[in-house]
Design a protein around this motif. Structure first.
Motif, PDB file in Angstrom:
ATOM      1  N   GLY A   1      29.792  37.781  69.305  1.00 42.47           N
ATOM      2  CA  GLY A   1      30.771  37.687  68.218  1.00 42.47           C
ATOM      3  C   GLY A   1      32.137  37.378  68.779  1.00 42.47           C
ATOM      4  N   ASP A   2      33.139  37.476  67.913  1.00 45.92           N
ATOM      5  CA  ASP A   2      34.512  37.150  68.293  1.00 45.92           C
ATOM      6  C   ASP A   2      35.411  38.294  67.863  1.00 45.92           C
ATOM      7  N   ASP A   3      35.918  39.061  68.824  1.00 48.04           N
ATOM      8  CA  ASP A   3      36.824  40.168  68.525  1.00 48.04           C
ATOM      9  C   ASP A   3      38.251  39.631  68.487  1.00 48.04           C
ATOM     10  N   ARG A   4      38.679  39.184  67.315  1.00 47.45           N
ATOM     11  CA  ARG A   4      39.995  38.559  67.195  1.00 47.45           C
ATOM     12  C   ARG A   4      41.120  39.575  67.174  1.00 47.45           C
TER      13      ARG A   4
ATOM     14  N   ALA B   1      33.304  31.163  70.933  1.00 47.76           N
ATOM     15  CA  ALA B   1      33.574  31.297  69.498  1.00 47.76           C
ATOM     16  C   ALA B   1      34.196  30.026  68.938  1.00 47.76           C
ATOM     17  N   LEU B   2      35.013  29.363  69.746  1.00 49.88           N
ATOM     18  CA  LEU B   2      35.653  28.129  69.313  1.00 49.88           C
ATOM     19  C   LEU B   2      34.586  27.083  69.009  1.00 49.88           C
ATOM     20  N   GLY B   3      34.590  26.576  67.786  1.00 46.31           N
ATOM     21  CA  GLY B   3      33.576  25.611  67.374  1.00 46.31           C
ATOM     22  C   GLY B   3      32.256  26.245  66.974  1.00 46.31           C
ATOM     23  N   ASN B   4      32.236  27.590  66.883  1.00 47.43           N
ATOM     24  CA  ASN B   4      31.019  28.330  66.499  1.00 47.43           C
ATOM     25  C   ASN B   4      29.819  27.991  67.377  1.00 47.43           C
ATOM     26  N   ALA B   5      30.071  27.810  68.656  1.00 49.75           N
ATOM     27  CA  ALA B   5      28.990  27.523  69.611  1.00 49.75           C
ATOM     28  C   ALA B   5      28.538  28.845  70.238  1.00 49.75           C
ATOM     29  N   PHE B   6      27.796  29.626  69.465  1.00 50.99           N
ATOM     30  CA  PHE B   6      27.491  31.005  69.863  1.00 50.99           C
ATOM     31  C   PHE B   6      26.232  31.160  70.717  1.00 50.99           C
TER      32      PHE B   6
ATOM     33  N   GLY C   1      33.640  20.219  87.965  1.00 51.99           N
ATOM     34  CA  GLY C   1      32.753  19.067  87.950  1.00 51.99           C
ATOM     35  C   GLY C   1      31.592  19.167  86.980  1.00 51.99           C
ATOM     36  N   TRP C   2      31.853  19.679  85.756  1.00 53.87           N
ATOM     37  CA  TRP C   2      30.777  19.758  84.766  1.00 53.87           C
ATOM     38  C   TRP C   2      30.484  18.393  84.142  1.00 53.87           C
ATOM     39  N   GLY C   3      31.540  17.596  83.959  1.00 53.30           N
ATOM     40  CA  GLY C   3      31.353  16.227  83.489  1.00 53.30           C
ATOM     41  C   GLY C   3      30.974  16.086  82.033  1.00 53.30           C
ATOM     42  N   MET C   4      31.596  16.865  81.143  1.00 51.50           N
ATOM     43  CA  MET C   4      31.285  16.770  79.715  1.00 51.50           C
ATOM     44  C   MET C   4      32.422  16.095  78.956  1.00 51.50           C
ATOM     45  N   ASN C   5      32.102  15.617  77.754  1.00 47.55           N
ATOM     46  CA  ASN C   5      33.109  15.060  76.859  1.00 47.55           C
ATOM     47  C   ASN C   5      33.565  16.147  75.892  1.00 47.55           C
ATOM     48  N   TRP C   6      34.870  16.199  75.614  1.00 53.48           N
ATOM     49  CA  TRP C   6      35.436  17.275  74.802  1.00 53.48           C
ATOM     50  C   TRP C   6      36.164  16.728  73.601  1.00 53.48           C
ATOM     51  N   ALA C   7      36.124  17.512  72.497  1.00 53.86           N
ATOM     52  CA  ALA C   7      36.864  17.179  71.278  1.00 53.86           C
ATOM     53  C   ALA C   7      37.549  18.451  70.799  1.00 53.86           C
ATOM     54  N   PRO C   8      38.655  18.355  70.065  1.00 51.77           N
ATOM     55  CA  PRO C   8      39.352  19.546  69.565  1.00 51.77           C
ATOM     56  C   PRO C   8      38.425  20.388  68.692  1.00 51.77           C
ATOM     57  N   GLY C   9      38.551  21.699  68.806  1.00 57.78           N
ATOM     58  CA  GLY C   9      37.759  22.615  67.996  1.00 57.78           C
ATOM     59  C   GLY C   9      38.609  23.748  67.471  1.00 57.78           C
ATOM     60  N   ARG C  10      38.069  24.470  66.500  1.00 62.87           N
ATOM     61  CA  ARG C  10      38.790  25.613  65.944  1.00 62.87           C
ATOM     62  C   ARG C  10      37.792  26.658  65.487  1.00 62.87           C
ATOM     63  N   LYS C  11      38.293  27.857  65.223  1.00 65.74           N
ATOM     64  CA  LYS C  11      37.415  28.924  64.745  1.00 65.74           C
ATOM     65  C   LYS C  11      38.002  29.581  63.525  1.00 65.74           C
TER      66      LYS C  11
ATOM     67  N   ILE D   1      47.299  39.756  71.863  1.00 66.86           N
ATOM     68  CA  ILE D   1      46.652  38.704  72.638  1.00 66.86           C
ATOM     69  C   ILE D   1      45.201  38.594  72.185  1.00 66.86           C
ATOM     70  N   ASP D   2      44.795  37.412  71.763  1.00 61.25           N
ATOM     71  CA  ASP D   2      43.400  37.153  71.402  1.00 61.25           C
ATOM     72  C   ASP D   2      42.740  36.477  72.593  1.00 61.25           C
ATOM     73  N   LEU D   3      41.996  37.252  73.361  1.00 61.35           N
ATOM     74  CA  LEU D   3      41.354  36.757  74.573  1.00 61.35           C
ATOM     75  C   LEU D   3      39.877  36.536  74.277  1.00 61.35           C
ATOM     76  N   ASP D   4      39.404  35.315  74.454  1.00 65.71           N
ATOM     77  CA  ASP D   4      38.026  34.954  74.125  1.00 65.71           C
ATOM     78  C   ASP D   4      37.167  34.859  75.384  1.00 65.71           C
ATOM     79  N   LEU D   5      35.939  35.354  75.286  1.00 65.91           N
ATOM     80  CA  LEU D   5      34.954  35.229  76.350  1.00 65.91           C
ATOM     81  C   LEU D   5      34.053  34.031  76.053  1.00 65.91           C
ATOM     82  N   GLY D   6      33.686  33.289  77.078  1.00 68.62           N
ATOM     83  CA  GLY D   6      32.781  32.162  76.902  1.00 68.62           C
ATOM     84  C   GLY D   6      32.204  31.734  78.234  1.00 68.62           C
ATOM     85  N   CYS D   7      31.440  30.664  78.225  1.00 71.81           N
ATOM     86  CA  CYS D   7      30.901  30.153  79.487  1.00 71.81           C
ATOM     87  C   CYS D   7      30.564  28.674  79.360  1.00 71.81           C
ATOM     88  N   LEU D   8      30.700  27.968  80.475  1.00 72.46           N
ATOM     89  CA  LEU D   8      30.092  26.654  80.634  1.00 72.46           C
ATOM     90  C   LEU D   8      28.702  26.903  81.208  1.00 72.46           C
TER      91      LEU D   8
END
Length: 237
Positions: free
Chosen positions: A124-127, A103-108, A227-237, A83-90
């Motif tokens: 970083g990204d512990d894949r 990590a997705l989209g290299n938005a570090f 209710g963050w209200g952002m626009n999203w596009a597909p991303g990859r890492k 399982i590749d579990l990624d940590l992130g935040c809005l």
């Protein structure tokens, strides 16, 4: 010669014993850890003296859970797919800027307008899931007055969406004061993202609230849920 009774010494007056002051009760030691639960979901970092310095948010999980108990003998011996579990935040700053750190989209990293140093950054990204330190998100709380809210999340990027087997744990390590622990329990399999904890700064007070909210879909679905209200596009890492 007679006895002169007028010169007889007076009897000593009784002296009451002086009561010794009771020793002051020992101060209760500060807890080393605060676990947020469904019954007690919120803690104030400000009131605990933890709203300054560098806050580290750590995600650890079981990257290769054992096979289900009901499987055959040899299947139980073999691990399931990793399982590749990624940590992130809005995030949302008080200047109105908002976005995602992941990590997705290299938005570090991310910072408010006019701040050059990263206020929020991912280490970083512990894949592989083999890093004992897990994944870490850092928040510079010296800029707490410029932070409106931060939603910490975990996302299953690869592998079966089996949260119970992943047994995730998020721990917040303030620069001072007790660490704050949030377990990814009450798992709901099939959902690929979980909103774990919401940090909010309001009227000078920084609080952490347990969410553990499993959402169907990805980051855009989590955005809509809060209710963050952002626009999203597909991303990859």
């Amino acid at each position: 010669m007679g006895i002169d009774y007028t010169k007889r010494p007076k009897a000593a007056e009784p002296v009451a014993p002086v009561a010794e002051a009771a020793p002051a009760p020992a101060a209760s030691p500060a807890p080393a850890k605060v676990t947020l639960t469904k019954a007690a979901p919120t803690v104030s970092l400000t009131k605990r003296g933890s709203a300054g310095g560098m806050l580290r948010v750590n995600l650890n999980w079981n990257a290769r859970p054992a096979a289900a108990a009901g499987a055959g003998f040899f299947k139980r011996l073999a691990p399931q797919a990793g399982i590749d579990l990624d940590l992130g935040c809005l995030f949302e700053f008080t200047d109105g800027s908002k976005g995602v750190v992941q990590a997705l989209g290299n938005a570090f990293s991310a910072s408010p307008k006019g701040v050059m140093a990263p206020v929020i950054r991912l280490d970083g990204d512990d894949r592989s899931g083999t890093n004992n330190a897990g994944e870490n998100l850092f928040v510079d709380l010296s800029y707490v007055n410029q932070i409106k809210r931060i939603m910490v999340f975990a996302f299953i990027y690869q592998g079966v969406a089996n949260w119970a087997a992943a047994d995730g744990l998020v721990t917040l390590y303030p620069a001072a004061g007790p660490q704050v622990e949030v377990r990814l329990d009450e798992a709901r399999d099939g959902a690929r993202i979980c909103g774990i904890a919401l940090l909010e700064s309001h009227n000078g007070e920084l609080t952490v609230r347990r969410e553990v909210n499993y959402v169907d879909g990805g980051q855009s679905a989590l955005d809509r849920a809060y209710g963050w209200g952002m626009n999203w596009a597909p991303g990859r890492k």
